[in-house]
Write an enzyme that holds these catalytic residues in place. Structure first.
Site, PDB file in Angstrom:
ATOM      1  N   ARG A  35       0.878 -11.352 -10.092  1.00 46.54           N
ATOM      2  CA  ARG A  35      -0.132 -10.890 -11.060  1.00 46.54           C
ATOM      3  C   ARG A  35       0.360 -10.965 -12.500  1.00 46.54           C
ATOM      4  O   ARG A  35      -0.436 -11.170 -13.416  1.00 46.54           O
ATOM      5  CB  ARG A  35      -0.559  -9.463 -10.721  1.00 46.54           C
ATOM      6  CG  ARG A  35      -1.460  -9.461  -9.512  1.00 46.54           C
ATOM      7  CD  ARG A  35      -1.861  -8.081  -9.113  1.00 46.54           C
ATOM      8  NE  ARG A  35      -2.950  -8.142  -8.155  1.00 46.54           N
ATOM      9  CZ  ARG A  35      -3.331  -7.142  -7.381  1.00 46.54           C
ATOM     10  NH1 ARG A  35      -2.695  -5.991  -7.452  1.00 46.54           N
ATOM     11  NH2 ARG A  35      -4.340  -7.284  -6.549  1.00 46.54           N
ATOM     12  N   LYS A 197     -13.705  -7.291  10.713  1.00 47.27           N
ATOM     13  CA  LYS A 197     -15.018  -6.714  11.020  1.00 47.27           C
ATOM     14  C   LYS A 197     -16.192  -7.427  10.383  1.00 47.27           C
ATOM     15  O   LYS A 197     -16.103  -7.910   9.255  1.00 47.27           O
ATOM     16  CB  LYS A 197     -15.041  -5.266  10.517  1.00 47.27           C
ATOM     17  CG  LYS A 197     -14.103  -4.367  11.274  1.00 47.27           C
ATOM     18  CD  LYS A 197     -14.132  -2.996  10.651  1.00 47.27           C
ATOM     19  CE  LYS A 197     -13.407  -1.989  11.521  1.00 47.27           C
ATOM     20  NZ  LYS A 197     -13.349  -0.686  10.861  1.00 47.27           N
ATOM     21  N   GLY A 353      -7.995 -10.518  -0.066  1.00 42.77           N
ATOM     22  CA  GLY A 353      -6.739  -9.943   0.432  1.00 42.77           C
ATOM     23  C   GLY A 353      -5.962 -10.719   1.472  1.00 42.77           C
ATOM     24  O   GLY A 353      -4.988 -11.406   1.158  1.00 42.77           O
ATOM     25  N   GLY A 376     -11.291  -7.313  -3.685  1.00 40.07           N
ATOM     26  CA  GLY A 376     -12.579  -6.617  -3.760  1.00 40.07           C
ATOM     27  C   GLY A 376     -13.515  -7.252  -4.773  1.00 40.07           C
ATOM     28  O   GLY A 376     -14.711  -7.406  -4.528  1.00 40.07           O
TER      29      GLY A 376
HETATM   30  P1  AMP Z   1     -10.076  -8.418   6.639  1.00 36.88           P
HETATM   31  O1  AMP Z   1      -9.331  -7.490   5.744  1.00 36.88           O
HETATM   32  O2  AMP Z   1     -11.418  -7.939   7.066  1.00 36.88           O
HETATM   33  O3  AMP Z   1     -10.101  -9.834   6.112  1.00 36.88           O
HETATM   34  O4  AMP Z   1      -9.272  -8.437   7.999  1.00 36.88           O
HETATM   35  C1  AMP Z   1      -7.979  -8.951   8.086  1.00 36.88           C
HETATM   36  C2  AMP Z   1      -7.352  -8.413   9.327  1.00 36.88           C
HETATM   37  O5  AMP Z   1      -8.096  -8.820  10.440  1.00 36.88           O
HETATM   38  C3  AMP Z   1      -5.950  -8.922   9.543  1.00 36.88           C
HETATM   39  O6  AMP Z   1      -5.067  -7.849   9.437  1.00 36.88           O
HETATM   40  C4  AMP Z   1      -5.976  -9.459  10.963  1.00 36.88           C
HETATM   41  O7  AMP Z   1      -4.865  -9.071  11.720  1.00 36.88           O
HETATM   42  C5  AMP Z   1      -7.232  -8.852  11.555  1.00 36.88           C
HETATM   43  N1  AMP Z   1      -7.773  -9.654  12.647  1.00 36.88           N
HETATM   44  C6  AMP Z   1      -8.038 -10.963  12.651  1.00 36.88           C
HETATM   45  N2  AMP Z   1      -8.450 -11.363  13.863  1.00 36.88           N
HETATM   46  C7  AMP Z   1      -8.449 -10.287  14.672  1.00 36.88           C
HETATM   47  C8  AMP Z   1      -8.763 -10.070  16.043  1.00 36.88           C
HETATM   48  N3  AMP Z   1      -9.171 -11.054  16.802  1.00 36.88           N
HETATM   49  N4  AMP Z   1      -8.641  -8.822  16.523  1.00 36.88           N
HETATM   50  C9  AMP Z   1      -8.224  -7.820  15.724  1.00 36.88           C
HETATM   51  N5  AMP Z   1      -7.921  -7.965  14.413  1.00 36.88           N
HETATM   52  C10 AMP Z   1      -8.023  -9.185  13.902  1.00 36.88           C
END
Ligand code: AMP
Length: 395
Positions: A35, A197, A353, A376
């Site tokens: 950064r 999610k 992120g 974000g």
């Molecule tokens: P996000 O911050 O929503 O982009 O989520 C990133 C996180 O999603 C990472 O820490 C990954 O380990 C997790 N992730 C990716 N694929 C899976 C999965 N199939 N099951 C559980 N967690 C996951």
């Protein structure tokens, strides 16, 4: 869009909002200076145009004045990155600070103490913003990471510089890159959304359905889609209350002629652990007790074809639990495909992120067109929102 080129900095004091919210170790050393490096171009441009730079930032989430969040810890690193001895003052408003700012010579850099030592910063307090504004002749916002917050130093302050405010080089580049994907893109446009999610990406998906030709789904959110379509997902992560929404997205996509690509096979594990037993199965036939943690080889192949046919790519979110070696293959392969497409002239933007962490960890950061610095903030732009920090400069 007003940028550095539009303003004169000769003998001017430029008050620059930067994002120096960097990670520190237990000895208060900066462990990742990305950064600081990202803000360098703006600071150097100001100095080379005959101005002085007054830098303001937050660090962490202090409750009042907390020594461990003092920006004094990063002075040495900022000095090293800029190649200029940086001065530091242990406050960000008040007479002492004003005097120091006033006496700053062209070519000099002054770093202020953590803005969030004052609750007024996050509250977007107008009086506090006015006090900050006294320190400079020109206001530059170069903090993309906080551009989605209407804080005193990121948005409110701009009203005290009606004629003398602009975007820094980093913020301008971020805006340009997202614009290149959402509004001025070369087709076909592909958005890849992974991560844990559906719920955290839903507004993004809805907004970009109007902008893309292909939507690729990966990561944990896959299973909400698969279960909603009647598949067996075993013990995979799933948001049951978002299944209807998932079906709705698929319907909307069809109506808008967007091709949706969902993994066809997955690497499943008998526990959430790097040393779990694993096997590759059809995404809709996951045995009871097993959870999908990465995409499988057929999916990797399918995705590679789509990526290489696309002219514009947006990637947000890993395809699997990339933090564990055993489940990082899909994310690495996708990074490779995107790097390859980029080499062949595709514009690729990686942001948000965890995908940024992934491209850095696997060495793809300089093989894609642009890596966004704001998680974000980028998501909110992709959701179609106008960010307060950007609006304040445009006004
Ligand atoms: P996000 O911050 O929503 O982009 O989520 C990133 C996180 O999603 C990472 O820490 C990954 O380990 C997790 N992730 C990716 N694929 C899976 C999965 N199939 N099951 C559980 N967690 C996951």
């Amino acid at each position: 869009m007003t940028t550095l080129r539009d303003l004169n900095f000769t003998n001017k004091k430029a008050l620059i909002r930067v994002d120096f919210n960097v990670p520190l170790n237990d000895d208060f050393e900066v462990t990742d200076a990305t950064r600081i490096q990202a803000a360098k171009s703006t600071i150097i441009d100001v100095l080379e145009s005959g101005g002085a730079a007054i830098l303001m930032s937050h660090l962490g989430r202090p409750k009042g004045v907390e020594e461990k969040y003092s920006l004094k810890h990063i002075v040495a690193k900022v000095t090293e990155v800029l190649g200029i001895q940086v001065k530091f003052v242990n406050d960000c408003i008040g007479e002492t600070v004003e005097d120091l700012a006033q006496n700053l010579q062209s070519g000099e850099v002054l770093l202020l103490e953590n803005l969030r030592f004052y609750a007024e910063e996050k509250n977007g307090d107008r009086d506090f913003a006015e006090k900050l504004s006294k320190l400079g002749d020109v206001y530059i916002n170069d903090a993309f990471g906080t551009a989605h917050r209407a804080h005193a130093s990121t948005a409110i302050i701009a009203e005290f510089f009606p004629e003398n405010k602009c975007f820094g080089n980093l913020l301008a580049k971020e805006i340009e890159s997202i614009d290149k994907v959402l509004n001025n893109s070369e087709k076909p446009v592909l958005a890849i959304l992974g991560g844990a999610k559906v719920s955290s990406k839903i507004t993004v998906i809805e907004n970009i359905l109007d902008k893309v030709d292909h939507l690729m789904i990966g990561g944990g959110m896959t299973f909400t889609f698969v279960k909603a379509q009647g598949g067996a997902i075993g013990a995979s992560i799933c948001e049951d209350d978002k299944m209807e929404l998932a079906l709705d997205i698929l319907e909307q996509a069809e109506a808008k002629n967007v091709q949706v690509h969902i993994p066809v096979d997955v690497v499943v594990a008998n526990k959430f652990s790097n040393d779990a037993e694993t096997q590759v199965v059809d995404v809709a036939k996951i045995p009871d007790g097993w959870q999908g943690l990465d995409v499988g080889p057929k999916t990797i192949e399918n995705f590679d074809v789509i990526v290489n046919e696309s002219k514009t790519i947006l990637w947000n979110g890993p395809l699997g639990v990339f933090e564990m070696d055993a489940f990082s293959k899909g994310t690495i392969a996708l990074g490779q495909s995107i790097a390859n497409a980029t080499k062949n002239g595709t514009f690729s933007l990686v942001g948000g992120g965890d995908s940024v962490a992934a491209v850095k960890q696997f060495g793809f950061a300089d093989k894609v067109s642009y890596v966004s610095t704001g998680g974000g903030a980028m998501l909110e732009m992709l959701e179609g929102k106008t960010l307060p920090g950007i609006e304040a400069i445009l006004k």
